[in-house]
Scaffold this active site. Structure first.
Site, PDB file in Angstrom:
ATOM      1  N   HIS A 148      -3.305   6.153   1.726  1.00  0.00           N
ATOM      2  CA  HIS A 148      -3.399   6.497   0.302  1.00  0.00           C
ATOM      3  C   HIS A 148      -4.502   5.728  -0.431  1.00  0.00           C
ATOM      4  O   HIS A 148      -4.301   5.222  -1.540  1.00  0.00           O
ATOM      5  CB  HIS A 148      -2.054   6.250  -0.397  1.00  0.00           C
ATOM      6  CG  HIS A 148      -0.938   7.118   0.117  1.00  0.00           C
ATOM      7  ND1 HIS A 148      -1.135   8.379   0.622  1.00  0.00           N
ATOM      8  CD2 HIS A 148       0.410   6.904   0.210  1.00  0.00           C
ATOM      9  CE1 HIS A 148       0.027   8.908   0.983  1.00  0.00           C
ATOM     10  NE2 HIS A 148       0.975   8.034   0.767  1.00  0.00           N
ATOM     11  N   HIS A 219       1.875  12.444  -5.635  1.00  0.00           N
ATOM     12  CA  HIS A 219       2.882  11.869  -4.748  1.00  0.00           C
ATOM     13  C   HIS A 219       4.237  11.766  -5.465  1.00  0.00           C
ATOM     14  O   HIS A 219       4.890  10.722  -5.421  1.00  0.00           O
ATOM     15  CB  HIS A 219       2.410  10.493  -4.286  1.00  0.00           C
ATOM     16  CG  HIS A 219       3.023  10.013  -3.010  1.00  0.00           C
ATOM     17  ND1 HIS A 219       4.381   9.813  -2.868  1.00  0.00           N
ATOM     18  CD2 HIS A 219       2.478   9.708  -1.821  1.00  0.00           C
ATOM     19  CE1 HIS A 219       4.627   9.387  -1.638  1.00  0.00           C
ATOM     20  NE2 HIS A 219       3.485   9.318  -0.976  1.00  0.00           N
ATOM     21  N   GLU A 356       3.258  16.772  -0.639  1.00  0.00           N
ATOM     22  CA  GLU A 356       1.928  16.357  -1.055  1.00  0.00           C
ATOM     23  C   GLU A 356       0.931  17.389  -0.543  1.00  0.00           C
ATOM     24  O   GLU A 356       0.627  17.424   0.648  1.00  0.00           O
ATOM     25  CB  GLU A 356       1.626  14.973  -0.486  1.00  0.00           C
ATOM     26  CG  GLU A 356       2.605  13.916  -0.943  1.00  0.00           C
ATOM     27  CD  GLU A 356       2.774  12.806   0.086  1.00  0.00           C
ATOM     28  OE1 GLU A 356       1.810  12.098   0.380  1.00  0.00           O
ATOM     29  OE2 GLU A 356       3.901  12.661   0.621  1.00  0.00           O
TER      30      GLU A 356
HETATM   31  C1  BGC Z   1       3.444   8.933   3.816  1.00  0.00           C
HETATM   32  C2  BGC Z   1       4.583   8.050   4.235  1.00  0.00           C
HETATM   33  C3  BGC Z   1       4.645   6.916   3.263  1.00  0.00           C
HETATM   34  C4  BGC Z   1       4.888   7.490   1.888  1.00  0.00           C
HETATM   35  C5  BGC Z   1       4.936   6.421   0.836  1.00  0.00           C
HETATM   36  C6  BGC Z   1       3.757   9.469   2.452  1.00  0.00           C
HETATM   37  O1  BGC Z   1       2.713  10.277   2.027  1.00  0.00           O
HETATM   38  O2  BGC Z   1       3.194   9.963   4.735  1.00  0.00           O
HETATM   39  O3  BGC Z   1       4.390   7.587   5.535  1.00  0.00           O
HETATM   40  O4  BGC Z   1       5.664   6.035   3.598  1.00  0.00           O
HETATM   41  O5  BGC Z   1       3.860   8.379   1.577  1.00  0.00           O
HETATM   42  O6  BGC Z   1       3.838   5.638   0.910  1.00  0.00           O
END
Ligand code: BGC
Length: 391
Positions: A148, A219, A356
Site C-alpha cells: 500500500h 480501502h 479494493e
Molecule cells: C491486503 C491485506 C492487508 C490489508 C490491510 C489488504 O489490501 O491484501 O493483506 O492485511 O489490506 O493492510
C-alpha cells in the site's frame, strides 16, 4: 429516527441480541416484566473530534448527504470514516469501519480503514521494480515486500479538501518525486460523490512529470450489518470473476492467472463468504483466509460489475462497479479486535471485508499483467461506484 422498543417478554438477552445491529449504542431499562431497549441510531462522528492542527496541515471532517444516506470523509488519507445507509426496515446503519476521532487515525497501528491507498495499492515484491530499464527501490513495510505504498503511503498523507456541494468532495495530494522510492511528482485528485440513488462514487485522476507506476484504490472495510456487529462470514458474496491471481506465502502473485472453477475462490454464484473458508486449500492458508486479487470478467459497460454482497441480517445489498481490471477481496483476516472503532466497538477478527478495485498486485514485476505505468503527458482516470439497496 429514534426507535424505542417496548416488549414484555422479560428476557433481556434475547431482546438485546435481536435488536442491537452492532453499529448502534443501546440502553436497557428493566422493570419487573417489561424491558425497554432504546436504540440510538447510527450517527456521524463529531466534526470537532477531527480537527488537528498540530501537524503542518490541519485535518478536518467533511460531510456528504443526500436525504437518505450520509457519508463522512477526513482529509487525513482521504479516508471514508462513516457511510450511513438505511437497512431493510429503514434503520440508519453505518456500514464502514472507522474511528470517531482523528487521534486514533493518527496513532493506532495502520489498518488503512477507509483510506485511499497508493502510490501502489497492495504489494510489490521485495520493494523492487524496473521501469524503462531503470531499477527502483521502495520502502518495505510488509515482511520483505512493499504494501500500500510503503511506510508512509497516501493513507497517511494530509490531503487538501474542497467541498463542491452537499454531495461532492474533492481531495488533492502531491506525492513528491522519490517519496517512498517512487519516481516522479504525482498529482492526485480523488472525488467522492454521494448520488441520490445511494451510490458513493469515487473518481480518481493523476498526472506525473516522470514515468512511474500507479495503483490507487479505496480501502474501506464494510460490514453490511453495521460496523462492529460481528462476523462477515455469513454475508453472501458474488464476484464477477472467472479467474484469480494465486499468491506465494508472502502474498505476492505467482504470475499465473487461474480459473476459480472447482476452488473456494468460485463466487460466481452468490455464496456465503465463510462457506468454504476452512477448506484444506493452500491459497486460503497463504492468505489466512481470503486475501486475493480476482480478475474481473470483461464488460461492455464503462463501469463493469465487480461484486454484489448482501448483509445477512440487515438485508443491505452493496453492488460494486469499476473500470479497473481486478478487485482485491480481503476478508479481515488480520483484524485483531484491538482497535477501538466507532460506537464503542472493536475491530474484531473477520468483522469486515474490503473490495479494493485495482490493478493486480505486483504488476510492475509481471509483464503479463495489465500495465500500471503512467507517463508524463498522460492523465490517469478511473472510477468505482458503491451502490446500496435493500432486499
Ligand atoms: C491486503 C491485506 C492487508 C490489508 C490491510 C489488504 O489490501 O491484501 O493483506 O492485511 O489490506 O493492510
Amino acid at each position: 429516527m429514534n426507535r424505542s422498543l417496548l416488549a414484555s417478554f422479560g428476557v433481556v438477552a434475547v431482546l438485546l441480541t435481536g435488536c442491537d445491529n452492532g453499529n448502534q449504542a443501546s440502553t436497557t431499562t428493566t422493570t419487573t416484566d417489561t424491558v425497554v431497549v432504546k436504540i440510538v441510531p447510527a450517527a456521524l462522528p463529531d466534526s470537532a473530534a477531527f480537527r488537528d492542527t498540530t501537524g503542518a496541515q490541519a485535518t478536518a471532517l467533511y460531510i456528504l448527504k443526500n436525504g437518505h444516506a450520509q457519508a463522512a470523509v477526513t482529509n487525513y488519507g482521504a479516508r471514508l470514516v462513516s457511510l450511513i445507509v438505511p437497512d431493510k426496515t429503514g434503520n440508519p446503519t453505518d456500514v464502514v469501519v472507522g474511528y470517531d476521532n482523528i487521534n486514533n487515525y493518527l496513532h493506532q497501528p495502520d489498518t488503512y480503514f477507509g483510506a485511499i491507498v497508493g502510490r501502489y495499492g497492495n504489494r510489490i515484491a521485495k520493494g523492487h521494480f524496473k521501469l524503462n530499464g531503470k531499477q527502483y527501490t521502495l520502502a518495505t513495510n510488509d515482511g520483505p515486500n512493499t504494501l500500500h505504498g510503503g511506510k508512509k503511503g497516501f493513507d497517511a498523507g494530509i490531503w487538501t479538501g474542497k467541498q463542491l456541494s452537499d454531495k461532492s468532495l474533492q481531495l488533492f495530494y502531491l506525492s513528491t518525486d522519490g517519496e517512498e522510492g517512487y519516481p516522479g511528482n504525482l498529482q492526485v485528485k480523488v472525488t467522492y460523490t454521494l448520488t441520490d440513488s445511494n451510490t458513493l462514487r469515487v473518481d480518481y485522476e493523476a498526472t506525473t512529470d516522470k514515468a512511474t507506476v500507479l495503483n490507487i484504490t479505496n480501502h474501506s472495510y464494510f460490514n453490511l450489518n453495521g460496523q462492529g456487529s460481528g462476523t462477515i462470514n455469513d454475508h453472501v458474496l458474488q464476484l464477477n470473476a472467472d479467474a484469480y491471481t494465486p499468491v506465494d506465502s508472502t502474498l505476492i502473485p505467482t504470475g499465473k492467472i487461474e480459473p476459480v472453477a472447482g476452488t473456494p475462490f468460485d463466487f460466481r454464484q452468490p455464496t456465503a463468504i465463510g462457506a468454504r473458508i476452512n477448506d484444506n486449500n493452500q491459497q486460503l492458508k497463504f492468505g489466512h483466509g481470503y486475501d486475493h486479487n480476482f480478475v474481473l470478467n470483461k464488460s461492455k459497460d464503462s463501469l463493469g460489475l465487480a461484486a454484489i454482497v448482501q448483509g445477512d441480517k440487515s438485508g443491505i445489498v452493496l453492488t460494486v462497479r469499476t473500470d479497473q481490471p481486478g478487485v482485491q477481496f480481503y476478508g479481515g483476516n488480520f483484524m485483531k479486535g484491538t482497535n477501538p472503532i466507532k460506537a464503542g466497538k472493536k475491530d474484531d477478527y473477520r468483522s469486515a471485508f474490503c473490495l479494493e478495485t485495482q490493478h493486480y498486485p505486483d504488476s510492475p514485476n509481471e509483464p503479463s499483467f495489465p500495465s500500471t505505468e503512467l507517463k508524463p503527458g498522460e492523465t490517469f482516470r478511473s472510477s468505482t461506484t458503491f451502490t446500496f439497496a435493500t432486499k
